[in-house]
Design a protein around this motif. Structure first.
Motif, mmCIF file in Angstrom:
data_model
loop_
_atom_site.group_PDB
_atom_site.id
_atom_site.type_symbol
_atom_site.label_atom_id
_atom_site.label_comp_id
_atom_site.label_asym_id
_atom_site.label_seq_id
_atom_site.Cartn_x
_atom_site.Cartn_y
_atom_site.Cartn_z
ATOM 1 N N THR A 145 -12.957 6.100 -1.739
ATOM 2 C CA THR A 145 -12.316 6.463 -3.008
ATOM 3 C C THR A 145 -11.978 5.238 -3.832
ATOM 4 O O THR A 145 -12.094 5.238 -5.062
ATOM 5 N N TYR A 146 -11.561 4.174 -3.174
ATOM 6 C CA TYR A 146 -11.082 2.981 -3.868
ATOM 7 C C TYR A 146 -12.107 1.845 -3.876
ATOM 8 O O TYR A 146 -12.100 1.017 -4.787
ATOM 9 N N LEU A 147 -12.959 1.820 -2.874
ATOM 10 C CA LEU A 147 -13.946 0.742 -2.746
ATOM 11 C C LEU A 147 -15.326 1.368 -2.536
ATOM 12 O O LEU A 147 -15.939 1.255 -1.481
ATOM 13 N N VAL A 155 -7.325 5.437 4.534
ATOM 14 C CA VAL A 155 -6.381 4.343 4.326
ATOM 15 C C VAL A 155 -5.397 4.280 5.489
ATOM 16 O O VAL A 155 -5.056 3.204 5.984
ATOM 17 N N LYS A 184 -7.826 -3.436 -6.166
ATOM 18 C CA LYS A 184 -8.591 -2.481 -6.969
ATOM 19 C C LYS A 184 -7.668 -1.544 -7.745
ATOM 20 O O LYS A 184 -7.877 -1.264 -8.924
ATOM 21 N N ILE A 185 -6.618 -1.067 -7.095
ATOM 22 C CA ILE A 185 -5.707 -0.122 -7.743
ATOM 23 C C ILE A 185 -4.862 -0.792 -8.817
ATOM 24 O O ILE A 185 -4.677 -0.256 -9.915
ATOM 25 N N THR A 186 -4.337 -1.977 -8.513
ATOM 26 C CA THR A 186 -3.390 -2.626 -9.429
ATOM 27 C C THR A 186 -4.064 -3.514 -10.468
ATOM 28 O O THR A 186 -3.469 -3.785 -11.520
ATOM 29 N N ILE A 217 -7.990 -2.930 -1.479
ATOM 30 C CA ILE A 217 -7.555 -1.680 -2.113
ATOM 31 C C ILE A 217 -6.391 -1.940 -3.061
ATOM 32 O O ILE A 217 -6.353 -1.410 -4.182
ATOM 33 N N VAL A 221 0.840 -1.201 0.000
ATOM 34 C CA VAL A 221 0.000 0.000 0.000
ATOM 35 C C VAL A 221 0.876 1.252 0.000
ATOM 36 O O VAL A 221 0.633 2.206 -0.760
ATOM 37 N N LYS A 273 -0.462 6.526 -6.623
ATOM 38 C CA LYS A 273 -1.670 5.782 -6.995
ATOM 39 C C LYS A 273 -2.649 5.626 -5.838
ATOM 40 O O LYS A 273 -3.782 5.197 -6.039
ATOM 41 N N ALA A 274 -2.214 5.959 -4.641
ATOM 42 C CA ALA A 274 -3.067 5.879 -3.456
ATOM 43 C C ALA A 274 -2.695 7.018 -2.524
ATOM 44 O O ALA A 274 -1.579 7.548 -2.580
#
Length: 386
Positions: free
Chosen positions: A132-134, A150, A212-214, A209, A115, A123-124
């Motif tokens: 924001t991510y979920l 986060v 989701k991002i990667t 998270i 993370v 990216k986070a």
């Protein structure tokens, strides 16, 4: 997982788990636990007894753990490995040198590093809301993902209930969203940021998270970003349904109602996921902790964030929790940084210092007596202070 790992699993009778109570009890009665030279270090000066060896011997002899293992690295990078006890109570097999064990909540540090790498890459955001991510995922009684950051996930200040308390008695495979759903059926423990309280739910969300991002499984990102670059050759994130430990390992044990040992080595660890699923060795954990502190894995800003701590006496007197990283005071001055882990059949403790020392200790049971784990912590302190 640092609290008692899945209490309901421990009391369920281990349906479906291989059970050798009679053989193990017979092995103990026959004196298997005292055969051979306990705690013998390997490497240079292997014949010279020292305080680490004596500490491991005491864990087996006085505290009754089936086996204890340690790996200790000094400032110059020299490593010594130790074993004590018996690796398999049914056969009397030796403890494998630097054998693999289930590392439980040490997994959280791996997840936190990924993370924080994503934060360093832009990216986070640590202070971005989970929403924001979920989006729409984190909802419940007094629970709203738009009010949890986060950073609060990684530091256990989110107030989210701990799903481990609500796992079913029967061991089975779990998907991450099932673990999250177990937690969200219950109201928040406290308002986000109000205080510190350990919850594995935080790190399931951290893993989601990452995915989701990667766009990749968290296990793949841990392997690509940490395991391969640092050269952790004996560390991996087992797949759901993978009940075995791949390489040489001591058996992990619990106790039945009569006190007889139970072999609980093989089970599906998916209930731990990004909060506690991984397998490693003491020497690999030393290498990992050292790589964090010497800047190989994180940029300076993110390492500083990781080491910004709040009090966490849950981990012992003077302990403080950063972002997936715990600092604990040493009797010789200063602190060491690590995490520790509790998983069915195994407990691990240890970490590294800023000047290059590192030590990790594992025992092959989850002691119900907190005094035993204080003795394990004492061995870590001895190894880092000698």
């Amino acid at each position: 997982m640092r609290e008692r790992a899945w209490q309901k699993f421990r009391s369920s009778g281990r349906r479906g788990i291989r059970h050798r109570a009679v053989l193990a009890a017979a092995a103990v009665a026959a004196g298997v636990m005292t055969t051979g030279a306990l705690g013998q270090p390997t490497g240079s000066d292997a014949s010279k007894p020292d305080a680490v060896r004596q500490g491991l011997d005491s864990l087996v002899r006085d505290d009754g753990v089936p086996a204890a293992l340690a790996s200790v690295k000094d400032r110059e990078g020299r490593t010594r490995t130790y074993t004590a006890g018996v690796g398999d109570l049914a056969t009397g097999a030796k403890v494998p040198t630097d054998g693999q064990v289930r590392i439980g909540s040490n997994t959280k540090t791996f997840t936190a590093v990924v993370v924080l790498q994503l934060v360093g890459e832009g990216k986070a955001g640590l202070d971005a809301p989970v929403e924001t991510y979920l989006p729409g995922l984190v909802r419940g009684e007094n629970i709203d993902g738009s009010h949890i950051t986060v950073r609060q996930l990684l530091q256990h200040t989110s107030g989210l209930p701990n799903y481990v308390k609500y796992l079913a008695d029967e061991p089975r495979s779990y998907a991450p969203h099932e673990l999250l759903d177990l937690a969200l059926q219950h109201k928040a423990d406290f308002a986000p940021g109000e205080k510190w309280e350990y919850s594995n739910t935080n790190y399931v969300l951290a893993g989601l998270i990452v995915e989701k991002i990667t766009g990749h499984p968290v296990a793949q990102e841990i392997d690509r970003r940490i395991i391969k670059p640092v050269g952790l050759r004996h560390t991996y994130f087992p797949a759901p349904g993978d009940t075995k430990i791949r390489e040489a390992h001591p058996k992990g044990y619990d106790r039945d109602a009569s006190g007889a040992p139970l072999d609980v080595t093989e089970f599906d660890p998916s209930w731990g996921w990004s909060a506690g699923q991984m397998i490693s060795t003491n020497s690999d954990l030393n290498r990992f902790s050292s790589a964090i502190l010497d800047g190989r894995l994180l940029r300076p800003a993110q390492l500083a964030d990781m080491r910004t701590t709040v009090p966490a006496e849950y981990f012992g007197r003077g302990a403080r929790y950063g972002l997936g990283l715990v600092s604990k005071p040493l009797s010789c001055g200063g602190v060491y940084w690590g995490h520790g882990g509790s998983m069915t059949g195994y407990e691990t403790r240890g970490g590294a210092t800023e000047d290059g020392r590192a030590a990790n200790v594992a025992v092959t049971t989850q002691p119900t007596d907190g005094t035993v784990m204080k003795h394990v912590d004492r061995v870590v302190d001895t190894a880092l202070c000698r």
